[in-house]
Design an enzyme around this catalytic site. Structure first.
Site, PDB file in Angstrom:
ATOM      1  N   LYS A 178       0.796  -1.200  -0.037  1.00  0.00           N
ATOM      2  CA  LYS A 178      -0.056  -0.068  -0.002  1.00  0.00           C
ATOM      3  C   LYS A 178       0.903   1.343  -0.018  1.00  0.00           C
ATOM      4  CE  LYS A 178      -1.692   1.694   4.086  1.00  0.00           C
ATOM      5  NZ  LYS A 178      -1.457   3.165   4.200  1.00  0.00           N
ATOM      6  N   ASN A 179       1.835   1.234   0.819  1.00  0.00           N
ATOM      7  CA  ASN A 179       2.769   2.562   1.009  1.00  0.00           C
ATOM      8  C   ASN A 179       3.871   2.747  -0.129  1.00  0.00           C
ATOM      9  OD1 ASN A 179       1.118   3.046   2.954  1.00  0.00           O
ATOM     10  ND2 ASN A 179       2.719   2.400   4.827  1.00  0.00           N
ATOM     11  N   ARG A 236      -4.524  10.865   4.029  1.00  0.00           N
ATOM     12  CA  ARG A 236      -3.441  12.096   4.127  1.00  0.00           C
ATOM     13  C   ARG A 236      -2.394  11.744   2.946  1.00  0.00           C
ATOM     14  NH1 ARG A 236      -0.224  13.991   7.575  1.00  0.00           N
ATOM     15  NH2 ARG A 236       1.846  13.820   6.622  1.00  0.00           N
ATOM     16  N   CYS A 282      -4.497  12.876  12.982  1.00  0.00           N
ATOM     17  CA  CYS A 282      -5.280  11.492  12.756  1.00  0.00           C
ATOM     18  C   CYS A 282      -5.197  10.682  14.150  1.00  0.00           C
ATOM     19  CB  CYS A 282      -4.781  10.680  11.595  1.00  0.00           C
ATOM     20  SG  CYS A 282      -3.123  10.048  11.666  1.00  0.00           S
ATOM     21  N   ARG A 325       0.193  15.238  12.495  1.00  0.00           N
ATOM     22  CA  ARG A 325       1.305  14.895  11.355  1.00  0.00           C
ATOM     23  C   ARG A 325       1.415  15.967  10.390  1.00  0.00           C
ATOM     24  NH1 ARG A 325      -1.102   9.134   9.295  1.00  0.00           N
ATOM     25  NH2 ARG A 325       0.754   9.139   8.345  1.00  0.00           N
ATOM     26  N   PRO A 326       2.225  16.973  10.694  1.00  0.00           N
ATOM     27  CA  PRO A 326       2.797  18.169  10.021  1.00  0.00           C
ATOM     28  C   PRO A 326       3.261  17.976   8.728  1.00  0.00           C
ATOM     29  CG  PRO A 326       4.265  17.980  11.687  1.00  0.00           C
ATOM     30  CD  PRO A 326       3.219  16.743  11.930  1.00  0.00           C
ATOM     31  N   ASP A 364       5.462  20.295   7.335  1.00  0.00           N
ATOM     32  CA  ASP A 364       6.440  21.303   7.275  1.00  0.00           C
ATOM     33  C   ASP A 364       7.573  20.920   6.391  1.00  0.00           C
ATOM     34  OD1 ASP A 364       6.681  19.424   9.658  1.00  0.00           O
ATOM     35  OD2 ASP A 364       8.509  20.900   9.922  1.00  0.00           O
ATOM     36  N   ASP A 375       4.733   0.710  12.158  1.00  0.00           N
ATOM     37  CA  ASP A 375       3.592   0.331  11.765  1.00  0.00           C
ATOM     38  C   ASP A 375       3.213  -1.187  12.270  1.00  0.00           C
ATOM     39  OD1 ASP A 375       3.480   1.931   8.247  1.00  0.00           O
ATOM     40  OD2 ASP A 375       2.931   2.528  10.345  1.00  0.00           O
ATOM     41  N   VAL A 409       8.594   7.354  16.464  1.00  0.00           N
ATOM     42  CA  VAL A 409       8.280   7.995  15.494  1.00  0.00           C
ATOM     43  C   VAL A 409       6.939   8.745  15.365  1.00  0.00           C
ATOM     44  CG1 VAL A 409       7.529   7.519  12.797  1.00  0.00           C
ATOM     45  CG2 VAL A 409       9.056   6.136  13.992  1.00  0.00           C
ATOM     46  N   ARG A 463      -8.922  -0.181   4.496  1.00  0.00           N
ATOM     47  CA  ARG A 463      -8.168   0.660   4.045  1.00  0.00           C
ATOM     48  C   ARG A 463      -6.661   0.140   3.650  1.00  0.00           C
ATOM     49  NH1 ARG A 463      -7.101   6.159   6.934  1.00  0.00           N
ATOM     50  NH2 ARG A 463      -5.616   6.554   5.276  1.00  0.00           N
TER      51      ARG A 463
HETATM   52  C1  EPZ Z   1       4.411   6.684   5.817  1.00  0.00           C
HETATM   53  O1  EPZ Z   1       3.696   7.946   6.453  1.00  0.00           O
HETATM   54  C2  EPZ Z   1       3.303   5.834   5.954  1.00  0.00           C
HETATM   55  N1  EPZ Z   1       2.241   6.236   5.119  1.00  0.00           N
HETATM   56  C3  EPZ Z   1       2.854   5.473   7.250  1.00  0.00           C
HETATM   57  O2  EPZ Z   1       2.023   4.145   7.478  1.00  0.00           O
HETATM   58  C4  EPZ Z   1       3.999   5.164   8.102  1.00  0.00           C
HETATM   59  O3  EPZ Z   1       3.691   5.073   9.695  1.00  0.00           O
HETATM   60  C5  EPZ Z   1       5.243   6.209   8.052  1.00  0.00           C
HETATM   61  O4  EPZ Z   1       5.521   6.546   6.697  1.00  0.00           O
HETATM   62  C6  EPZ Z   1       6.460   6.137   8.873  1.00  0.00           C
HETATM   63  O5  EPZ Z   1       7.071   5.059   8.311  1.00  0.00           O
HETATM   64  C7  EPZ Z   1       2.447   6.037   3.801  1.00  0.00           C
HETATM   65  O6  EPZ Z   1       3.385   5.679   3.126  1.00  0.00           O
HETATM   66  C8  EPZ Z   1       0.988   6.325   2.963  1.00  0.00           C
HETATM   67  P1  EPZ Z   1       6.556  10.260   8.120  1.00  0.00           P
HETATM   68  P2  EPZ Z   1       4.116   9.501   6.749  1.00  0.00           P
HETATM   69  O7  EPZ Z   1       6.411  11.557   7.130  1.00  0.00           O
HETATM   70  O8  EPZ Z   1       4.988   9.831   5.483  1.00  0.00           O
HETATM   71  C9  EPZ Z   1       6.971  13.768  11.307  1.00  0.00           C
HETATM   72  C10 EPZ Z   1       0.303   2.880   7.687  1.00  0.00           C
HETATM   73  O9  EPZ Z   1      -0.215   2.643   8.769  1.00  0.00           O
HETATM   74  N2  EPZ Z   1       6.782  14.624  10.294  1.00  0.00           N
HETATM   75  O10 EPZ Z   1       7.658   9.333   7.882  1.00  0.00           O
HETATM   76  O11 EPZ Z   1       3.025  10.432   6.901  1.00  0.00           O
HETATM   77  C11 EPZ Z   1       5.585  13.002  11.492  1.00  0.00           C
HETATM   78  O12 EPZ Z   1       4.715  13.765  12.509  1.00  0.00           O
HETATM   79  C12 EPZ Z   1       0.814   4.322   7.483  1.00  0.00           C
HETATM   80  O13 EPZ Z   1       0.394   2.561   6.704  1.00  0.00           O
HETATM   81  C13 EPZ Z   1       7.051  16.148  10.311  1.00  0.00           C
HETATM   82  O14 EPZ Z   1       7.217  16.498  11.496  1.00  0.00           O
HETATM   83  O15 EPZ Z   1       5.272   9.463   7.636  1.00  0.00           O
HETATM   84  C14 EPZ Z   1       5.798  12.007  12.211  1.00  0.00           C
HETATM   85  O16 EPZ Z   1       6.088  11.892  13.545  1.00  0.00           O
HETATM   86  C15 EPZ Z   1       0.537   4.937   8.964  1.00  0.00           C
HETATM   87  N3  EPZ Z   1       6.994  17.002   9.340  1.00  0.00           N
HETATM   88  C16 EPZ Z   1       7.170  11.529  11.610  1.00  0.00           C
HETATM   89  O17 EPZ Z   1       7.735  12.521  10.932  1.00  0.00           O
HETATM   90  C17 EPZ Z   1       6.576  16.685   8.066  1.00  0.00           C
HETATM   91  O18 EPZ Z   1       6.648  17.353   7.097  1.00  0.00           O
HETATM   92  C18 EPZ Z   1       7.262  10.259  10.763  1.00  0.00           C
HETATM   93  O19 EPZ Z   1       6.258  10.670   9.591  1.00  0.00           O
HETATM   94  C19 EPZ Z   1       6.349  15.159   7.918  1.00  0.00           C
HETATM   95  C20 EPZ Z   1       6.755  14.210   8.778  1.00  0.00           C
END
Ligand code: EPZ
Length: 420
Positions: free
Chosen positions: A22-23, A94, A118, A123-124, A126, A307, A329, A399
């Site tokens: 999926k990811n 998202r 969520c 989940r910013p 930035d 995950d 994370v 999902r």
């Molecule tokens: C991806 O989400 C996955 N989703 C998530 O899987 C997975 O848990 C996550 O990566 C971590 O491996 C998809 O790929 C669709 P991140 P993503 O940006 O990209 C912070 C599932 O269950 N952050 O690596 O949103 C954020 O708040 C889902 O399949 C910032 O601060 O994850 C978090 O604490 C859930 N600023 C951390 O980084 C930003 O601009 C990790 O987020 C972006 C992220």
């Protein structure tokens, strides 16, 4: 609303095939917007998130044909007529935010509803925006939307990610492939899904070096072509079935996996007393000995995946001894624990740590899936809980898991889906 009813059953036995990731497929669908050609994506998992992403790119003007029976998706992005990703779609998923990079690269503008938080925390985005701004995009936020515009092509830049964000790495990568000059992403995420997206982009004609390491170099090109690509197996779905086998004391072979992608899950299950053996594209899980408590700390890849955190908490709830689970994370990924405690789990949460005191049995109860991995964890607990477990809000599970109950029934689980 549909729900699952699960009764304690026999140990899971047999073979199951993991679906496409999926990811991986979600960013790849977004990346198909980068060409005016036609792309064919194989090994598509037929999930609600995939259908939502298809709905989104269709509303941007792409033509989409999802052949669910063949797990194939055909996308023709020749005619992008809209650059606005609406609230109702982004709010549903998202990952919709991943179309910002491709729209900026292809159309020079994008207006996307700001994804909310969520069930797993704030989940910013930035870091995504930091990358786009560094590449010359003007970014404003208003009325719940982010609006980004470029005058001409994006310009290559050196971008350091304060956190190795998967989504930010993917979005910036997709913006950079058509930019003027070189972009360097430092402290990039190195998940297998990043490598899969890069394989797709490179076959389209992108010039990318270093995917899978923390420094990715992209030399922008003028245009990309449509291609055919098969998505990598879903390591989290496979990991979920590994834990389902372990918690039920079963014996299952999981096919269509990349064992390397599951190293941290295999390592922790071995520490818990589960036998894991690996072939080239399959993993054999044999459980049956009493489960031992283990400590787990989630980390970006190749650390233990966040995950898989909730699934492991279900397993450790019935292991002998006390386990410590630390989530590094996300800032709020323990919501499912109050549901597990309704089933008799003995867990104490302190900030980002959960102390799990193993108990010899869980009790069936009515519980709610708060997100897709939490829902999966509750199903796993239901496999071994005394009596019947009813799980509501299972649309979260749909999902991210294709035919989850069907696959579990195939292994002998006593689970039914009840549609009201
Ligand atoms: C991806 O989400 C996955 N989703 C998530 O899987 C997975 O848990 C996550 O990566 C971590 O491996 C998809 O790929 C669709 P991140 P993503 O940006 O990209 C912070 C599932 O269950 N952050 O690596 O949103 C954020 O708040 C889902 O399949 C910032 O601060 O994850 C978090 O604490 C859930 N600023 C951390 O980084 C930003 O601009 C990790 O987020 C972006 C992220």
């Amino acid at each position: 609303m549909p729900r699952f009813l699960i009764n304690k059953g026999t140990p899971l036995r047999g073979r199951i095939r993991a679906s496409g990731a999926k990811n991986s497929v979600l960013p790849i669908i977004a990346a198909s917007l980068l060409t005016d050609g036609k792309s064919t994506i194989e090994e598509i998992p037929c999930l609600n998130d995939v259908r939502t992403m298809c709905e989104l790119i269709e509303c941007l003007g792409a033509r989409v044909r999802l052949e669910e029976g063949q797990n194939r998706l055909i996308i023709d992005s020749g005619n992008i007529t809209n650059t606005v990703a609406p609230y109702e779609l982004v709010n549903k998923m998202r990952a919709s935010f991943l179309v910002m990079g491709p729209l900026l690269a292809r159309q020079g503008m994008a207006k996307i509803s700001l994804p909310g938080g969520c069930a797993i925390g704030n989940r910013p985005v930035d870091l995504h925006l930091k990358g786009f701004a560094a590449m010359g995009a003007d970014i404003v936020q208003g009325h719940g939307y982010i609006i980004a515009k470029t005058r001409g092509r994006l310009r290559g830049s050196r971008i350091y990610l304060d956190f190795p964000s998967v989504g930010a790495t993917e979005n910036i990568l997709m913006a950079a492939v058509l930019a003027e000059g070189q972009t360097i992403i430092e402290n990039a995420a190195i998940e297998p899904e990043i490598v899969d997206l890069t394989t797709f982009l490179t076959s389209m004609g992108a010039d990318i070096k270093g995917a899978g390491t923390d420094t990715i170099r992209i030399n922008g090109v003028k245009e990309l072509k449509g291609v055919t690509h098969a998505v990598i197996p879903d390591r989290i779905e496979a990991g979920t079935f590994m834990v389902a086998t372990a918690i039920s004391g079963g014996d299952v072979i999981i096919e269509n996996v990349v064992p390397d992608h599951l190293k941290p899950v295999s390592a922790k299950l071995r520490e818990a007393g589960v036998e894991i053996s690996e072939e080239l594209t399959s993993i054999h899980v044999r459980a049956g000995k009493p489960l031992k408590a283990v400590d787990i700390k989630t980390h970006p890849y190749p650390g233990f995946p966040t995950d898989m955190q909730s699934q492991m908490a279900a397993l450790l709830s019935v292991a002998s001894g006390t386990s410590i689970l630390i989530e590094t994370v996300f800032d709020n990924r323990f919501m499912y624990i109050s549901e597990l405690k309704r089933m008799g789990a003995k867990i104490k949460v302190e900030g980002r740590s959960a102390v799990i005191e193993g108990t010899d049995k869980l009790m069936g109860a009515t519980v709610r899936a708060t997100d897709l991995r939490a829902g999966a964890a509750l199903v796993l607990a239901g496999l071994v809980a005394e009596g019947t477990t009813e799980i509501t809000d299972i649309e979260h599970i749909d999902r991210g898991y294709m035919n989850f109950d069907e696959k579990l029934r195939k292994l002998g689980a006593d689970i039914v889906r009840v549609e009201d």
